[in-house]
Write an enzyme that holds these catalytic residues in place. Structure first.
Site, mmCIF file in Angstrom:
data_model
loop_
_atom_site.group_PDB
_atom_site.id
_atom_site.type_symbol
_atom_site.label_atom_id
_atom_site.label_comp_id
_atom_site.label_asym_id
_atom_site.label_seq_id
_atom_site.Cartn_x
_atom_site.Cartn_y
_atom_site.Cartn_z
ATOM 1 N N GLY A 1 94.679 42.356 14.095
ATOM 2 C CA GLY A 1 94.762 40.913 14.284
ATOM 3 C C GLY A 1 95.201 40.183 13.029
ATOM 4 N N VAL B 134 93.994 37.573 11.511
ATOM 5 C CA VAL B 134 92.960 37.184 10.540
ATOM 6 C C VAL B 134 91.947 38.301 10.309
ATOM 7 C CG1 VAL B 134 93.163 34.695 10.830
ATOM 8 C CG2 VAL B 134 91.690 35.992 12.384
ATOM 9 N N CYS B 135 92.330 39.523 10.679
ATOM 10 C CA CYS B 135 91.472 40.684 10.429
ATOM 11 C C CYS B 135 92.013 41.458 9.233
ATOM 12 C CB CYS B 135 91.423 41.593 11.654
ATOM 13 S SG CYS B 135 90.252 42.956 11.466
ATOM 14 N N ILE B 136 91.148 41.790 8.294
ATOM 15 C CA ILE B 136 91.580 42.536 7.106
ATOM 16 C C ILE B 136 90.853 43.873 6.996
ATOM 17 C CG2 ILE B 136 92.376 40.537 5.786
ATOM 18 C CD1 ILE B 136 89.655 40.479 4.383
ATOM 19 N N THR B 137 90.383 44.385 8.139
ATOM 20 C CA THR B 137 89.698 45.682 8.151
ATOM 21 C C THR B 137 90.563 46.766 7.527
ATOM 22 O OG1 THR B 137 88.401 45.120 10.109
ATOM 23 C CG2 THR B 137 88.707 47.457 9.645
#
Length: 327
Positions: free
Chosen positions: A173, A175-178
């Site tokens: 996603g 805004v996901c920084i996993t």
């Protein structure tokens, strides 16, 4: 075994057209069935605080779209279910896997929601399997969606535990920084991961993350998704719950990840970030445009409904479909 599968993402794929058999794109049927219910589109606004609230959930349900209410206002979930049912609308909520959630699920026996999504970042976990079994024991008629996962083994294990659908996508996603914080995830190969997982699935797959254009919805269906969860394309609307911010005379909406410090309220195990998106009109206009674009996709697939998208040929073009252009 993994190294034998092709690795690609949405921008690497172009679907190949077939002969059109409908006289108008408006004839194309974009409806989808999930569980006992039919919905207008195979898309779900992400169950995030800056995407959906109770007002938007109610609007979507009334208009025949599927939704999943987020789990970050725990005390409001039970009244929300009651209010939706009083209006004759489906109730679709999210839960986590903490001990208190077991008591909450048990408390829903008298007024069970139609859908529950078990919503944690790493869904291939004993804690998720235990919660699936608990929900199915306490609320056997409730449709359970579990995630998020990124491997066929995870899909099979959650299905075997009783999940009615699994959500595929770890970290793709906007805004996901996993993928950056942990080194793990499906970022950069989300579409290939979807294909890999769908081949092992016996029940519906929900693709979650990495959708940047409406054409990506059609590609998701081609590679095995029954439904597609979308965040950034549904963020930034006038109705969106995200805070409105003015910068140099222009209005923006906040959009942040579910594992960000802005949602958590603390800087701990952060795997999300916040961005500002230009305000982009009404949600209903985006839903209409999505439907029209998906109808066009069906016409190019040579069919009359979503199933036609599952059978088209494709080419892998390795990041060249934009020819250097941006949207």
């Amino acid at each position: 075994m993994f190294n034998d599968i092709p690795v690609f993402d949405y921008e690497d794929i172009q679907l190949i057209p077939n002969k059109c058999i409908i006289t108008s794109r408006s004839q194309a049927d974009t409806s989808v069935t999930l569980g006992k219910y039919q919905f207008k589109l195979p898309v779900i606004p992400a169950n995030m605080q800056t995407i959906i609230d109770e007002t938007i959930a109610e609007q979507l349900a009334k208009e025949g779209y599927f939704y999943i209410m987020h789990r970050f206002d725990e005390d409001s979930r039970k009244p929300f279910i009651k209010r939706m049912h009083e209006q004759g609308l489906i109730a679709s909520i999210s839960v986590g896997v903490k001990a208190c959630e077991y008591e909450f699920v048990t408390s829903l026996k008298e007024d069970a929601p139609e859908f529950i999504t078990i919503d944690i970042a790493h869904g291939h976990a004993n804690s998720v399997i235990d919660m699936i079994k608990h929900i199915k024991t306490e609320l056997p008629e409730t449709f359970v969606i579990a995630g998020n996962v990124g491997t066929p083994e995870a899909v099979r294990e959650l299905e075997n535990a009783g999940a009615d659908a699994t959500k595929v996508g770890i970290g793709p996603g906007k805004v996901c920084i996993t993928k950056v914080k942990t080194g793990f995830g499906t970022g950069g190969w989300q579409l290939a991961a979807l294909r890999w997982c769908a081949k092992a699935a016996r029940k519906p797959i929900i693709a979650d993350g990495g959708i940047r254009t409406h054409g990506d919805i059609a590609k998701s269906i081609r590679f095995g998704a029954s439904m597609v969860m979308i965040g950034s394309l549904f963020a930034g609307h006038i109705e969106s719950p995200g805070k409105t911010v003015e910068v140099d005379g222009e209005t923006f909406k906040e959009y942040y990840g579910s594992a960000s410090e802005y949602q958590k309220g603390e800087h701990k195990n952060v795997e999300g970030k916040k961005i500002l998106l230009p305000t982009k009109g009404h949600l209903s206009d985006t839903l209409t445009e999505m439907q029209q674009d998906l109808q066009s996709s069906i016409s190019y697939a040579g069919g009359k409904d979503l199933d036609s998208l599952r059978h088209v040929d494709y080419v892998i073009v390795k990041n060249s479909i934009w020819n250097g252009d941006s949207i």
